[in-house]
Design an enzyme around this catalytic site. Structure first.
Site, PDB file in Angstrom:
ATOM      1  N   SER A 189       0.836  -1.192   0.000  1.00 43.40           N
ATOM      2  CA  SER A 189       0.000   0.000   0.000  1.00 43.40           C
ATOM      3  C   SER A 189       0.880   1.255   0.000  1.00 43.40           C
ATOM      4  O   SER A 189       1.689   1.425  -0.899  1.00 43.40           O
ATOM      5  CB  SER A 189      -0.962  -0.045   1.194  1.00 43.40           C
ATOM      6  OG  SER A 189      -1.980   0.926   1.058  1.00 43.40           O
ATOM      7  N   GLU A 318      -8.937  -4.047  -4.559  1.00 42.79           N
ATOM      8  CA  GLU A 318      -8.360  -3.388  -3.392  1.00 42.79           C
ATOM      9  C   GLU A 318      -9.408  -2.592  -2.611  1.00 42.79           C
ATOM     10  O   GLU A 318      -9.551  -2.746  -1.405  1.00 42.79           O
ATOM     11  CB  GLU A 318      -7.243  -2.428  -3.845  1.00 42.79           C
ATOM     12  CG  GLU A 318      -6.123  -3.069  -4.634  1.00 42.79           C
ATOM     13  CD  GLU A 318      -5.034  -3.652  -3.763  1.00 42.79           C
ATOM     14  OE1 GLU A 318      -5.158  -3.585  -2.528  1.00 42.79           O
ATOM     15  OE2 GLU A 318      -4.051  -4.177  -4.334  1.00 42.79           O
ATOM     16  N   HIS A 410      -8.065  -5.166  -0.357  1.00 44.63           N
ATOM     17  CA  HIS A 410      -6.837  -4.564   0.149  1.00 44.63           C
ATOM     18  C   HIS A 410      -6.397  -5.271   1.427  1.00 44.63           C
ATOM     19  O   HIS A 410      -7.204  -5.500   2.331  1.00 44.63           O
ATOM     20  CB  HIS A 410      -7.112  -3.088   0.429  1.00 44.63           C
ATOM     21  CG  HIS A 410      -5.894  -2.240   0.572  1.00 44.63           C
ATOM     22  ND1 HIS A 410      -4.909  -2.195  -0.379  1.00 44.63           N
ATOM     23  CD2 HIS A 410      -5.506  -1.378   1.553  1.00 44.63           C
ATOM     24  CE1 HIS A 410      -3.969  -1.338   0.005  1.00 44.63           C
ATOM     25  NE2 HIS A 410      -4.306  -0.835   1.179  1.00 44.63           N
TER      26      HIS A 410
END
Length: 492
Positions: A189, A318, A410
């Site tokens: 991320s 995500e 995610h």
């Protein structure tokens, strides 16, 4: 039962833990002085040597403060000032035959550059250490303290923290059996964006050989936008936008104001998506013309980092989860109209709809969530791969859907990469019986890449665009010819 073990560093001796699984853990070792007082908005200052043996059996204080609630990854906040520290996990066994030192993996955590904790159980490096790799996880300044643009203060303080930590690794990792000339940097991320930023920085090239960018949120904040954000925060606090004024406000007060501004900026779900797509993250690496001379894609196109090997990829959905809450109101809204409301031009809009028919059939909310995913994360993969041209690059996709959250969302892939399916919090995302075969395949690919520079599938080339698919049939290696074809409308 655990026993203590020591290591001698350039700053002094530390005492860590010998663990029953055949690994060593040294936690909370400072790589720089506490960023408090006169050092709060300064470059990371070298650690002052200590006498005796420093305890390194517990995680150190974290820059993340307070309780962030139900985060996807368990991320504990630990109080204290000495926040610039590293955690080291190493094999408890002799070095390689012939005395060769071991490869090193340095990990930078995510959290949108405003939160996240290196003390997460998901970042325990035991599985990598058992495979003969020395793991270092890094703590760094977050939010305004790390990235705010202040006259008279060095820019990109958090980026300077990353570099200081990597310099610490170069100077000290041999004490744990690691090879300072064989370093892979990795992150997920915001952490994935961090390692791509480092890949494009000329001043960082001597510090690593390989890069693993997981769900990279690549962030390049223009100086004008960084200055505007600083001004807004100062106005919220009722102070001048100067280093001296901010130094007079305690960290928690700044954090509270920072969070309030983010809440106002985002508002409801659709407004949040629109704001994020239009402006990106508020705090992150600033293209200051010095430490970061130009945007990362421009730097890569100019050949910076061309000699480094890179693996990058994303999960399939995500951020699709963020629009689940508006599935009802959006069920009668055509996808084309929804994209138009987000400012997507006519030609791009219809090309994107054509390339994502399967997602469109799941409803407009799911379609918009995929679009947000693609704009924030997935289009980075072909853009970076294409920009690097002939440099060694591998792409992957993670498509295994969460049995509890519906999507290949995610953070779901993180415990698979780390080989920690039994860690606290994993079952909440991955269910009670996550596929071990998938974890073996992904963790094995990461180990192979760190050890050899090859994750085990064909490279991405401009013609083939080979993409390793980690998904529904984890025991069967699958390579797609063009795994990111669905984002082509966004990448040109």
């Amino acid at each position: 039962m655990t026993a203590s073990v020591s290591a001698s560093l350039s700053s002094g001796e530390v005492r860590g833990t010998r663990r029953p699984d055949g690994t060593l853990a040294f936690l909370g070792i400072p790589y720089a002085q506490a960023p408090t007082g006169a050092l709060r908005f300064a470059e990371p200052a070298p650690v002052e040597p200590w006498d005796g043996v420093r305890d390194a059996t517990a995680y150190g204080p974290t820059p993340q403060r307070g309780d962030y609630g139900d985060t996807l990854i368990p991320e504990p906040s630990i109080p204290g000032d000495d926040t610039l520290s590293v955690n080291v996990f190493a094999p408890d066994s002799p070095a390689e035959p012939g005395g060769a030192q071991r490869p090193v993996l340095v990990y930078i955590h995510g959290g949108a550059f405003v939160q996240g904790s290196p003390a997460s159980p998901w970042y325990d490096g035991g599985s990598f250490a058992r495979a003969g790799i020395v793991v270092v996880t890094v703590s760094y300044r977050l939010g305004f303290d790390g990235f705010g643009l202040l006259p008279g203060a060095p820019t990109n303080r958090a980026v300077r923290d990353w570099i200081a930590a990597l310099e610490w690794v170069r100077a000290n990792v041999s004490a744990f059996g690691g090879d300072p000339d064989d370093v892979t940097i990795a992150g997920q991320s915001a952490g994935g964006g961090a390692v791509l930023t480092l890949l494009g920085m000329p001043d960082a090239q001597h510090l690593f050989r390989r890069v693993l960018a997981i769900s990279a949120a690549l962030t390049n904040v223009p100086p004008a936008r960084a200055a505007t954000a600083t001004g807004r925060l100062a106005a919220r606090l009722g102070i001048a936008p100067t280093r001296e004024a901010f130094a007079g406000v305690d960290e928690l007060t700044v954090l509270t104001a920072q969070q309030a501004l983010e809440s106002e900026r985002h508002g409801n779900i659709i407004a949040s998506v629109r704001s994020r797509l239009a402006e990106g993250l508020t705090w992150g690496p600033v293209v200051d013309g010095e430490l970061i001379p130009r945007p990362t894609l421009d730097a890569l196109a100019a050949g910076v980092g061309a000699d480094k090997t890179l693996v990058l990829g994303t999960t399939d959905d995500e951020f699709t989860m963020i629009t689940d809450g508006v599935a009802g109101p959006l069920r009668f809204v055509p996808p084309a109209l929804a994209l138009a409301a987000l400012g997507v031009g006519h030609a791009m809009r219809w090309r994107y709809i054509r390339d994502n028919r399967a997602q469109r059939r799941l409803g407009t909310a799911a379609f918009l969530g995929r679009y947000a995913t693609d704009r924030i994360f997935r289009d980075t993969v072909p853009l970076v791969a294409r920009t690097r041209s002939g440099s060694p690059t591998w792409a992957y996709r993670f498509s295994w859907p969460s049995p509890t959250k519906r999507w290949a969302l995610h953070c779901l892939d993180v415990p698979f990469w780390w080989g920690v399916l039994d860690a606290d919090g994993v079952a909440r995302l991955a269910g009670p019986h996550p596929p071990k075969e998938l974890a073996d395949a992904m963790h094995g690919a990461a180990v192979s890449f760190v050890r050899t520079g090859d994750p085990g599938w064909p490279r991405w080339t401009p013609d083939e665009r080979a993409t390793r698919m980690f998904g529904a049939a984890p025991s069967v290696p699958t390579v797609a010819a063009d795994g990111y074809a669905s984002v082509r409308a966004l990448t040109g």
